[in-house]
Motif scaffolding. Structure first.
Motif, PDB file in Angstrom:
ATOM      1  N   MET A 273       0.221   1.589 -12.665  1.00  0.00           N
ATOM      2  CA  MET A 273       0.767   0.870 -11.516  1.00  0.00           C
ATOM      3  C   MET A 273       1.261  -0.513 -11.949  1.00  0.00           C
ATOM      4  O   MET A 273       2.391  -0.914 -11.635  1.00  0.00           O
ATOM      5  CB  MET A 273      -0.301   0.714 -10.420  1.00  0.00           C
TER       6      MET A 273
ATOM      7  N   MET B 259       3.837   1.363  -1.253  1.00  0.00           N
ATOM      8  CA  MET B 259       4.442   1.383  -2.606  1.00  0.00           C
ATOM      9  C   MET B 259       3.451   1.988  -3.603  1.00  0.00           C
ATOM     10  O   MET B 259       3.819   2.839  -4.426  1.00  0.00           O
ATOM     11  CB  MET B 259       4.764  -0.052  -3.013  1.00  0.00           C
TER      12      MET B 259
ATOM     13  N   THR C 189       0.849  -1.203   0.000  1.00  0.00           N
ATOM     14  CA  THR C 189       0.000   0.000   0.000  1.00  0.00           C
ATOM     15  C   THR C 189       0.880   1.247   0.000  1.00  0.00           C
ATOM     16  O   THR C 189       0.607   2.205  -0.722  1.00  0.00           O
ATOM     17  CB  THR C 189      -0.923  -0.021   1.241  1.00  0.00           C
TER      18      THR C 189
HETATM   19  C1  9M1 Z   1       4.908   0.126  -8.577  1.00  0.00           C
HETATM   20  C2  9M1 Z   1       3.713   0.260  -7.665  1.00  0.00           C
HETATM   21  O1  9M1 Z   1       3.060  -1.008  -7.663  1.00  0.00           O
HETATM   22  C3  9M1 Z   1       2.355  -1.356  -6.558  1.00  0.00           C
HETATM   23  O2  9M1 Z   1       2.219  -0.623  -5.602  1.00  0.00           O
HETATM   24  C4  9M1 Z   1       1.754  -2.741  -6.677  1.00  0.00           C
HETATM   25  C5  9M1 Z   1       2.864  -3.770  -6.645  1.00  0.00           C
HETATM   26  N1  9M1 Z   1       2.454  -5.037  -7.232  1.00  0.00           N
HETATM   27  C6  9M1 Z   1       3.386  -6.022  -7.493  1.00  0.00           C
HETATM   28  O3  9M1 Z   1       3.031  -7.096  -7.983  1.00  0.00           O
HETATM   29  C7  9M1 Z   1       4.830  -5.798  -7.182  1.00  0.00           C
HETATM   30  C8  9M1 Z   1       5.743  -5.763  -8.254  1.00  0.00           C
HETATM   31  C9  9M1 Z   1       7.094  -5.591  -7.974  1.00  0.00           C
HETATM   32  C10 9M1 Z   1       7.549  -5.467  -6.670  1.00  0.00           C
HETATM   33  F1  9M1 Z   1       8.855  -5.329  -6.385  1.00  0.00           F
HETATM   34  C11 9M1 Z   1       6.625  -5.504  -5.632  1.00  0.00           C
HETATM   35  F2  9M1 Z   1       7.088  -5.358  -4.389  1.00  0.00           F
HETATM   36  C12 9M1 Z   1       5.260  -5.681  -5.880  1.00  0.00           C
HETATM   37  C13 9M1 Z   1       1.036  -5.278  -7.625  1.00  0.00           C
HETATM   38  C14 9M1 Z   1       0.093  -5.429  -6.428  1.00  0.00           C
HETATM   39  C15 9M1 Z   1       0.524  -6.659  -5.635  1.00  0.00           C
HETATM   40  C16 9M1 Z   1      -1.318  -5.682  -7.034  1.00  0.00           C
HETATM   41  C17 9M1 Z   1       0.003  -4.210  -5.537  1.00  0.00           C
HETATM   42  C18 9M1 Z   1       0.736  -3.048  -5.627  1.00  0.00           C
HETATM   43  N2  9M1 Z   1       0.414  -2.182  -4.613  1.00  0.00           N
HETATM   44  C19 9M1 Z   1      -0.567  -2.774  -3.860  1.00  0.00           C
HETATM   45  C20 9M1 Z   1      -1.243  -2.293  -2.741  1.00  0.00           C
HETATM   46  C21 9M1 Z   1      -2.205  -3.106  -2.151  1.00  0.00           C
HETATM   47  C22 9M1 Z   1      -2.495  -4.355  -2.678  1.00  0.00           C
HETATM   48  C23 9M1 Z   1      -1.835  -4.835  -3.795  1.00  0.00           C
HETATM   49  C24 9M1 Z   1      -0.857  -4.040  -4.394  1.00  0.00           C
END
Ligand code: 9M1
Length: 233
Positions: free
Chosen positions: A89, A51, A49
């Motif tokens: 995203m 991220m 979240t």
């Molecule tokens: C670049 C910004 O992306 C996100 O923030 C994605 C990140 N997601 C990834 O697959 C992913 C890819 C590479 C990584 F190195 C990593 F760490 C994650 C997809 C998802 C799991 C669906 C998600 C994100 N944020 C959320 C918040 C709540 C629930 C689910 C997600």
């Protein structure tokens, strides 16, 4: 064979887009944190979240640097951002995920992402997309242009002046087409393959909406910015 040349103004456009794309790199530290330690599903969700929230902020800054974007109708600017946020995203996620990592790190990262309270059924299409992006071995310029092209999709909901958006998108598509021809002379189909990924990207919108519903069931918390951009609560 016709001589493909990128004009001076197209070179300037590409430089602006690439600088903006690199200036607002997603903090890689979230991915590193996920790789560093074993967290609970709740902690993983919280990291993701965080991220997602920082990626939205990054997306807004990047979009403001797309030449011509700020001269669009203001309500259309919002409609384009809201309409492309989820796709941007996933595109960025794919780029972060398919980055060259030390042996075994990608598998650990995938396992950690899978263990974040998200139902399995959405993981498969998501990781399939990441792999199909990874196989393209895009250069930075292609990644940045593809993100700008995604944002400048004319047929997002509530966009009033679609032609104005189309004109901006077409100039990005023209630069990308030439770049692909120059970067991948052996692969005349490369540009078409890139655009095919944008079609696959749109299908992830649907999965994301479904994911949100399942998260809301298990009372997952989101940040105010994510609630706004993801139409949560
Ligand atoms: C670049 C910004 O992306 C996100 O923030 C994605 C990140 N997601 C990834 O697959 C992913 C890819 C590479 C990584 F190195 C990593 F760490 C994650 C997809 C998802 C799991 C669906 C998600 C994100 N944020 C959320 C918040 C709540 C629930 C689910 C997600």
């Amino acid at each position: 064979k016709e001589k493909i040349e990128i004009t001076k103004e197209q070179q300037a456009l590409m430089k602006i887009i690439l600088d903006a794309y690199n200036r607002h790199q997603i903090p890689q530290d979230v991915a590193k944190k996920l790789l560093q330690d074993q967290y609970s599903a709740e902690e993983n969700f919280l990291l993701l979240t965080e991220m997602a929230t920082s990626q939205v902020q990054v997306l807004v800054e990047f979009t403001k640097n797309i030449p011509g974007f700020l001269s669009l109708d203001h309500e259309d600017q919002i409609a384009l951002l809201k309409g492309s946020a989820v796709e941007a995203m996933f595109l960025r996620s794919a780029q972060v995920f398919s980055r060259k990592m030390p042996k075994g790190h990608t598998e650990v990262l995938e396992a950690r992402i899978r263990k974040s309270g998200i139902s399995e059924e959405f993981m498969t299409p998501m990781f399939n997309f990441y792999k199909s992006i990874g196989e393209l071995h895009m250069v930075q310029e292609e990644q940045a242009l593809l993100t700008a092209i995604t944002i400048l999709t004319p047929d997002r909901p509530h966009v009033k002046d679609q032609h104005a958006v189309e004109r901006l998108q077409e100039s990005m598509l023209d630069v990308l087409r030439k770049l692909c021809a120059l970067q991948h002379p052996q692969e005349p189909q490369y540009f078409a393959r890139l655009l095919g990924r944008l079609t696959e990207l749109r299908t992830l919108n649907h999965y994301h909406t479904e994911m949100l519903t399942s998260w809301r069931m298990n009372d997952h918390k989101f940040t105010p910015l994510l609630c706004e951009i993801w139409d949560v609560q």
